[in-house]
Design a protein around this motif. Structure first.
Motif, PDB file in Angstrom:
ATOM      1  N   ASN A  54       0.781  -1.169  -0.152  1.00 21.65           N
ATOM      2  CA  ASN A  54      -0.131   0.139  -0.037  1.00 21.65           C
ATOM      3  C   ASN A  54       0.830   1.195   0.030  1.00 21.65           C
ATOM      4  O   ASN A  54       0.384   2.187   0.364  1.00 21.65           O
ATOM      5  CB  ASN A  54      -0.889  -0.047   1.252  1.00 21.65           C
ATOM      6  CG  ASN A  54      -0.192  -0.278   2.492  1.00 21.65           C
ATOM      7  OD1 ASN A  54       0.793   0.270   2.708  1.00 21.65           O
ATOM      8  ND2 ASN A  54      -0.830  -1.254   3.348  1.00 21.65           N
ATOM      9  N   ASN A  55       2.132   1.213  -0.367  1.00 20.70           N
ATOM     10  CA  ASN A  55       3.062   2.485  -0.289  1.00 20.70           C
ATOM     11  C   ASN A  55       4.156   2.305  -1.015  1.00 20.70           C
ATOM     12  O   ASN A  55       5.116   1.127  -1.036  1.00 20.70           O
ATOM     13  CB  ASN A  55       3.458   2.742   1.140  1.00 20.70           C
ATOM     14  CG  ASN A  55       4.346   3.940   1.320  1.00 20.70           C
ATOM     15  OD1 ASN A  55       5.261   4.357   0.927  1.00 20.70           O
ATOM     16  ND2 ASN A  55       3.683   5.145   1.628  1.00 20.70           N
ATOM     17  N   THR A  56       4.308   2.999  -2.314  1.00 18.60           N
ATOM     18  CA  THR A  56       5.401   2.838  -3.264  1.00 18.60           C
ATOM     19  C   THR A  56       6.721   3.101  -2.492  1.00 18.60           C
ATOM     20  O   THR A  56       7.655   1.913  -2.614  1.00 18.60           O
ATOM     21  CB  THR A  56       5.363   3.664  -4.284  1.00 18.60           C
ATOM     22  OG1 THR A  56       4.218   3.692  -4.934  1.00 18.60           O
ATOM     23  CG2 THR A  56       6.481   3.680  -5.355  1.00 18.60           C
ATOM     24  N   TYR A  96      -2.628  -2.957 -14.053  1.00 20.67           N
ATOM     25  CA  TYR A  96      -1.350  -3.319 -13.408  1.00 20.67           C
ATOM     26  C   TYR A  96      -0.244  -2.361 -13.393  1.00 20.67           C
ATOM     27  O   TYR A  96       0.613  -2.335 -12.694  1.00 20.67           O
ATOM     28  CB  TYR A  96      -0.703  -4.602 -14.138  1.00 20.67           C
ATOM     29  CG  TYR A  96      -1.787  -5.752 -14.061  1.00 20.67           C
ATOM     30  CD1 TYR A  96      -2.042  -6.405 -12.879  1.00 20.67           C
ATOM     31  CD2 TYR A  96      -2.588  -6.020 -15.287  1.00 20.67           C
ATOM     32  CE1 TYR A  96      -2.956  -7.523 -12.663  1.00 20.67           C
ATOM     33  CE2 TYR A  96      -3.547  -6.875 -14.861  1.00 20.67           C
ATOM     34  CZ  TYR A  96      -3.846  -7.586 -13.753  1.00 20.67           C
ATOM     35  OH  TYR A  96      -4.907  -8.597 -13.831  1.00 20.67           O
ATOM     36  N   ASP A  97      -0.283  -1.460 -14.469  1.00 22.73           N
ATOM     37  CA  ASP A  97       0.654  -0.197 -14.630  1.00 22.73           C
ATOM     38  C   ASP A  97       0.567   0.598 -13.405  1.00 22.73           C
ATOM     39  O   ASP A  97       1.416   1.520 -13.136  1.00 22.73           O
ATOM     40  CB  ASP A  97       0.334   0.588 -15.857  1.00 22.73           C
ATOM     41  CG  ASP A  97       0.915  -0.399 -16.951  1.00 22.73           C
ATOM     42  OD1 ASP A  97       1.614  -1.236 -17.036  1.00 22.73           O
ATOM     43  OD2 ASP A  97       0.497   0.028 -18.178  1.00 22.73           O
ATOM     44  N   ASN A  98      -0.423   0.415 -12.579  1.00 21.38           N
ATOM     45  CA  ASN A  98      -0.743   1.421 -11.609  1.00 21.38           C
ATOM     46  C   ASN A  98      -0.334   0.593 -10.235  1.00 21.38           C
ATOM     47  O   ASN A  98      -0.663   1.343  -9.201  1.00 21.38           O
ATOM     48  CB  ASN A  98      -2.235   1.920 -11.399  1.00 21.38           C
ATOM     49  CG  ASN A  98      -2.356   3.176 -10.761  1.00 21.38           C
ATOM     50  OD1 ASN A  98      -1.410   4.116 -11.097  1.00 21.38           O
ATOM     51  ND2 ASN A  98      -3.421   3.452 -10.121  1.00 21.38           N
ATOM     52  N   TYR A  99       0.176  -0.460 -10.219  1.00 23.44           N
ATOM     53  CA  TYR A  99       0.583  -1.159  -8.810  1.00 23.44           C
ATOM     54  C   TYR A  99       1.817  -0.204  -8.395  1.00 23.44           C
ATOM     55  O   TYR A  99       2.359   0.600  -9.010  1.00 23.44           O
ATOM     56  CB  TYR A  99       1.298  -2.443  -9.195  1.00 23.44           C
ATOM     57  CG  TYR A  99       0.000  -3.525  -8.999  1.00 23.44           C
ATOM     58  CD1 TYR A  99      -1.112  -3.196  -9.288  1.00 23.44           C
ATOM     59  CD2 TYR A  99       0.559  -4.790  -8.936  1.00 23.44           C
ATOM     60  CE1 TYR A  99      -2.152  -4.191  -9.330  1.00 23.44           C
ATOM     61  CE2 TYR A  99      -0.670  -6.029  -9.045  1.00 23.44           C
ATOM     62  CZ  TYR A  99      -1.815  -5.534  -9.169  1.00 23.44           C
ATOM     63  OH  TYR A  99      -2.757  -6.655  -9.198  1.00 23.44           O
ATOM     64  N   TYR A 100       1.957  -0.498  -6.958  1.00 22.59           N
ATOM     65  CA  TYR A 100       3.231   0.478  -6.343  1.00 22.59           C
ATOM     66  C   TYR A 100       4.443   0.304  -6.931  1.00 22.59           C
ATOM     67  O   TYR A 100       4.980   1.381  -6.723  1.00 22.59           O
ATOM     68  CB  TYR A 100       2.981   0.227  -4.580  1.00 22.59           C
ATOM     69  CG  TYR A 100       1.713   0.376  -4.296  1.00 22.59           C
ATOM     70  CD1 TYR A 100       0.901   1.855  -3.882  1.00 22.59           C
ATOM     71  CD2 TYR A 100       0.544  -0.692  -4.062  1.00 22.59           C
ATOM     72  CE1 TYR A 100       0.002   1.932  -3.066  1.00 22.59           C
ATOM     73  CE2 TYR A 100      -0.635  -0.157  -3.499  1.00 22.59           C
ATOM     74  CZ  TYR A 100      -0.846   1.114  -3.249  1.00 22.59           C
ATOM     75  OH  TYR A 100      -2.168   1.322  -2.609  1.00 22.59           O
ATOM     76  N   LEU A 101       4.789  -0.992  -7.176  1.00 28.04           N
ATOM     77  CA  LEU A 101       5.925  -1.005  -7.844  1.00 28.04           C
ATOM     78  C   LEU A 101       5.966  -1.114  -9.362  1.00 28.04           C
ATOM     79  O   LEU A 101       6.814  -1.870 -10.048  1.00 28.04           O
ATOM     80  CB  LEU A 101       6.789  -2.277  -7.430  1.00 28.04           C
ATOM     81  CG  LEU A 101       7.221  -2.334  -5.855  1.00 28.04           C
ATOM     82  CD1 LEU A 101       7.762  -3.644  -5.783  1.00 28.04           C
ATOM     83  CD2 LEU A 101       8.038  -1.163  -5.791  1.00 28.04           C
ATOM     84  N   ALA A 102       5.039  -0.350 -10.045  1.00 29.41           N
ATOM     85  CA  ALA A 102       4.857  -0.036 -11.509  1.00 29.41           C
ATOM     86  C   ALA A 102       5.093   1.161 -11.878  1.00 29.41           C
ATOM     87  O   ALA A 102       6.210   1.892 -11.555  1.00 29.41           O
ATOM     88  CB  ALA A 102       3.662  -0.711 -11.844  1.00 29.41           C
ATOM     89  N   PRO A 149       4.172   4.264 -10.660  1.00 31.94           N
ATOM     90  CA  PRO A 149       4.636   5.194  -9.385  1.00 31.94           C
ATOM     91  C   PRO A 149       6.213   4.879  -9.304  1.00 31.94           C
ATOM     92  O   PRO A 149       6.771   5.784  -8.927  1.00 31.94           O
ATOM     93  CB  PRO A 149       3.930   4.567  -8.581  1.00 31.94           C
ATOM     94  CG  PRO A 149       2.467   4.045  -9.238  1.00 31.94           C
ATOM     95  CD  PRO A 149       3.074   3.447 -10.189  1.00 31.94           C
ATOM     96  N   TYR A 150       6.627   3.592  -9.109  1.00 26.28           N
ATOM     97  CA  TYR A 150       8.259   3.539  -9.132  1.00 26.28           C
ATOM     98  C   TYR A 150       8.995   3.920 -10.472  1.00 26.28           C
ATOM     99  O   TYR A 150       9.919   4.827 -10.249  1.00 26.28           O
ATOM    100  CB  TYR A 150       8.378   2.025  -8.877  1.00 26.28           C
ATOM    101  CG  TYR A 150       9.628   1.623  -8.583  1.00 26.28           C
ATOM    102  CD1 TYR A 150      10.842   2.492  -8.033  1.00 26.28           C
ATOM    103  CD2 TYR A 150      10.335   0.341  -8.422  1.00 26.28           C
ATOM    104  CE1 TYR A 150      12.043   2.150  -7.759  1.00 26.28           C
ATOM    105  CE2 TYR A 150      11.484   0.011  -7.858  1.00 26.28           C
ATOM    106  CZ  TYR A 150      12.377   0.820  -7.599  1.00 26.28           C
ATOM    107  OH  TYR A 150      13.597   0.499  -7.041  1.00 26.28           O
ATOM    108  N   VAL A 165      14.341   8.814  -6.629  1.00 27.02           N
ATOM    109  CA  VAL A 165      14.931   7.720  -6.178  1.00 27.02           C
ATOM    110  C   VAL A 165      15.939   7.048  -7.335  1.00 27.02           C
ATOM    111  O   VAL A 165      15.594   7.317  -8.413  1.00 27.02           O
ATOM    112  CB  VAL A 165      13.937   6.565  -5.821  1.00 27.02           C
ATOM    113  CG1 VAL A 165      12.837   6.734  -4.817  1.00 27.02           C
ATOM    114  CG2 VAL A 165      13.241   5.977  -6.984  1.00 27.02           C
ATOM    115  N   GLY A 166      16.935   6.338  -6.850  1.00 30.20           N
ATOM    116  CA  GLY A 166      17.886   5.744  -7.641  1.00 30.20           C
ATOM    117  C   GLY A 166      17.621   4.183  -8.125  1.00 30.20           C
ATOM    118  O   GLY A 166      16.139   3.915  -7.861  1.00 30.20           O
ATOM    119  N   THR A 167      18.472   3.732  -8.513  1.00 28.20           N
ATOM    120  CA  THR A 167      17.943   2.263  -9.266  1.00 28.20           C
ATOM    121  C   THR A 167      19.123   1.187  -8.521  1.00 28.20           C
ATOM    122  O   THR A 167      18.875  -0.080  -8.813  1.00 28.20           O
ATOM    123  CB  THR A 167      18.463   2.107 -10.615  1.00 28.20           C
ATOM    124  OG1 THR A 167      19.906   2.479 -10.848  1.00 28.20           O
ATOM    125  CG2 THR A 167      17.812   3.171 -11.431  1.00 28.20           C
TER     126      THR A 167
END
Length: 753
Positions: free
Chosen positions: A271-273, A300-306, A308-309, A318-320
């Motif tokens: 629930n938090n990217t 699925y593009d709107n998942y927290y690790l999608a 938004p990341y 954020v870095g990689t």
């Protein structure tokens, strides 16, 4: 859409293979190169977009690979005791396939009740073969959350109350599954010990209890089992959700335990990217996002690790570094699963699988009581056998939540009894009570219609009359997998049997002395009638071969050897979580309505600490209904006096206890020798005993075997939270050896220098 994805995957893989066959062989496809080098090469070829895509789902149960590079997608599946049926790409509804039926294996409480590590490997291997045949890459199981309260609706999926037993049973299961190139996903890490408020609870537990009770099975799964993935839990710990938790995932799992595998989220647990990026999560599944509000082309593009990341990376916020670590882990998983050319093909419903399911059921059934040797049924005296109770005719492989299965078949208890005894005896059935007449769960239909128009009085009268006119009466009742019973998502409402079964059992006990109660459940239940009932079997959910396993025990074809993996308290208040701890949450917060949503989580404090299950009962001298490790047999066993190979040991030494076990009866059978340790004098509160070793011994009548169990300092240690270390204090200890926690047969004292 499903067909389209399979074709894309096929062509991308074909392209990769053609590349590999050319002279210009990419390192990431070259089997002769070390995996570490192949992973680095693959990572170097991927775009940031491709890397991010690998971190999240593309359907309900799959995540994308990298089609451009021929890296296949991952397919996951529930569950811990059978491969779940196929669902529609974007929905939970059934896909309607006709070739996705499987063998349903006994639920994990039954496997744990075998106390047989070799059987756990056979179970895992068979289950892994079916998952592999169904082209699954990650099996979402097994579950090893500790049995804290008998009200937990999901206890039937777990391995009991003792961390040592669960640790020793989970490791061979993992090895068996993963021998097929299918990853296990040991769950739910961590502290998910109830279903009520599972999404909205913050667990408060001291560090000693965390390390001694709730973490050991997960640590064994990682350090001994090498489970290729671990699934995070729903609950909060230290105010952070477990699937994005700095302390659990980074500090402990990936830090202290050096875990190199993949952390996957439970469905809907993220629930938090930014927390998901930084706090240890690697793959995100099932998040409740719609995608449309963000204008993305699919949900699925709107998942927290999608997206938004990806946006955070492109904006420079954020870095990689974390991204590359996550993808490195996923690529390592791919070389063990999707890109492992040496994995076997697997198979479904082989004779070996069927035999394994039946044998686990036979070894897992626990004979709790057998006064006057009512069992095994004497076929010469059993002209008429009455089978009474809804659970004798109710399909149990569907239902229960995510572990609901579409089994090729399920032998019901009544059918198993008819098959075994029908040629010699007249078998008659009476329902006795009405529980759940439904037959559809998670879209899987049992095909049964158990609707009943007769009243409870009519049903009881019929059952009693049948019992009076029979030579043997077998009542098959217990719980089922409906809401508020053994079911994911919500706990039981009470400790007692539902559907007025207590009255039925009491009446039947008066009607016939040759009476056995068979309890189908994954949980302990209250038994107010126990003094009046001569024989009780704990039968569990036994899957496809349920009826055959039960009939084998009733007939004495198999000698019961199961042992309880958790304590049956007399009443709920005898359980430490209900006596000392908070359940289902803090009372003051309950009154304020907390726990209803994620913005207002409810606190649950484990005030009972390390005193869970038998640790509480034995230390407080509270007599249980049936103790941890308890289980009777149709034969008798005798333990010889135990001896230690030394009386004093140093901190780095091991000590071996040797004793004999003899079958003094007339039937072949198996006994489980259990070794507990008592720290006679300690600077901290310790339980009266803790399980630290066990062996299952198979013996013919009159046969005697020598048994040796070796322990080291680890078995003598407690977790010192101040030092954040395991400590074994010098002094006197006692090894207690018996066949249950409350039936110690022989003791040996020794000293730790």
């Amino acid at each position: 859409m499903l067909k389209k994805t399979f074709l894309l995957g096929f062509f991308s893989l074909s392209y990769a293979v053609s590349m590999a066959q050319s002279n210009n062989l990419p390192i990431y496809l070259d089997d002769s190169k070390p995996v570490e080098q192949r992973v680095k090469d693959a990572l170097s070829r991927m775009t940031v977009e491709e890397k991010v895509a690998m971190l999240h789902a593309q359907s309900k149960f799959s995540s994308p690979g990298v089609p451009r590079l021929g890296i296949p997608e991952f397919w996951t599946t529930d569950g811990p005791h059978g491969v779940r049926s196929e669902v529609i790409w974007d929905e939970w509804d059934q896909a309607g396939w006709t070739n996705d039926s499987i063998i349903a294996y006994p639920a994990l409480t039954a496997l744990s009740a075998t106390w047989n590590k070799k059987m756990s490997y056979k179970y895992g291997k068979a289950l892994g073969e079916e998952a592999r045949y169904r082209k699954k890459d990650i099996l979402l199981g097994p579950g090893v959350n500790i049995y804290r309260t008998p009200l937990n609706g999901r206890n039937f999926e777990y391995m009991g109350e003792d961390p040592f037993l669960a640790s020793k049973m989970v490791v061979p299961y993992i090895h068996g599954v993963q021998s097929n190139g299918v990853a296990t996903s040991v769950k739910h890490f961590a502290l998910n010990n109830q279903e009520t408020f599972r999404h909205t609870s913050n667990v408060i537990v001291d560090n000693r209890t965390l390390y001694e009770i709730y973490l050991p099975p997960f640590k064994a799964a990682v350090t001994e089992g090498d489970s290729w993935t671990i699934m995070g839990a729903y609950d909060l710990y230290k105010g952070q959700y477990a699937s994005q938790n700095q302390y659990l995932l980074n500090d402990i799992l990936k830090g202290e335990w050096k875990y190199k595998g993949v952390v996957v989220s439970d469905w809907g647990a993220v629930n938090n990217t930014e927390q998901a990026i930084h706090n240890g999560l690697d793959m995100e599944f099932g998040s409740w996002t719609n995608g449309l509000s963000a204008g993305t082309k699919n949900a699925y593009d709107n998942y927290y690790l999608a997206q938004p990341y990806l946006n955070l990376i492109k904006s420079g916020k954020v870095g990689t570094k974390e991204l590359d670590d996550k993808v490195t882990r996923i690529l390592n998983l791919a070389y063990k699963t999707t890109m492992n050319k040496n994995k076997p093909f697997g198979n479904i419903a082989s004779e070996e699988h069927i035999a394994t399911a039946k044998q686990v059921g036979e070894e897992g059934i626990v004979l709790l009581k057998n006064q006057n040797n009512v069992l095994p049924i004497d076929i010469n005296k059993a002209k008429k056998i009455a089978v009474i109770g809804e659970n004798a005719i109710k399909i149990m492989t569907v239902g229960g939540g995510s572990s609901s299965l579409k089994a090729k078949y399920e032998v019901l208890p009544l059918d198993g009894i008819k098959s075994r005894f029908g040629k010699q005896s007249e078998i008659k059935f009476a329902r006795g009570y009405v529980g759940d007449p439904g037959g559809e769960y998670n879209g899987v239909k049992s095909g049964q219609d158990l609707k009943e128009t007769r009243s409870a009085d009519e049903l009881l009268k019929e059952a009693v009359e049948l019992a009076k006119n029979s030579d043997y009466v077998i009542f098959v009742g217990g719980l089922n997998k409906s809401e508020y019973q053994d079911n994911e998502g919500i706990d039981r409402k009470s400790y007692g049997l539902p559907y007025n079964q207590d009255n039925v059992i009491t009446a039947l006990a008066k009607a016939n002395k040759n009476f056995a109660v068979v309890l189908v459940s994954g949980n302990a239940v209250a038994m107010p009638w126990i003094k009046d009932v001569p024989t009780v079997l704990q039968n569990w959910y036994l899957g496809s071969e349920a009826g055959n396993s039960l009939a084998s025990i009733l007939a004495g074809d198999a000698n019961p050897s199961g042992k309880l993996p958790f304590t049956f308290p007399v009443k709920l208040e005898d359980n430490s979580a209900h006596k000392l701890g908070e359940y289902p949450g803090n009372k003051e917060e309950l009154a304020l309505g907390k726990g209803k949503d994620q913005k207002n989580p409810i606190n649950i404090t484990y005030n009972e600490g390390i005193f869970v299950g038998y640790r509480w009962h034995d230390t407080q001298n509270i007599k249980p209904l049936f103790s941890f490790g308890h289980g009777l047999s149709y034969t008798t066993f005798e333990f010889g006096k135990a001896k230690a190979d030394k009386t004093t040991i140093g901190q780095d030494d091991k000590i071996t206890f040797t004793f004999t076990v003899k079958n003094t009866g007339k039937k072949a059978g198996a006994e489980v020798a259990q070794l507990y340790i008592n720290d006679i004098k300690s600077s901290v509160p310790r339980p009266a005993k803790e399980l630290k070793g066990f062996e299952k011994i198979f013996l013919n009548p009159g046969e005697e075997k020598s048994v040796s169990i070796t322990i080291d300092k680890e078995a003598l240690s407690f977790f010192d939270a101040d030092k954040h270390a395991w400590v074994a204090e010098p002094g006197d200890f006692e090894a207690l050896i018996g066949n249950s926690s409350d039936n110690i047969k022989t003791k040996v004292k020794f000293t730790l220098k």
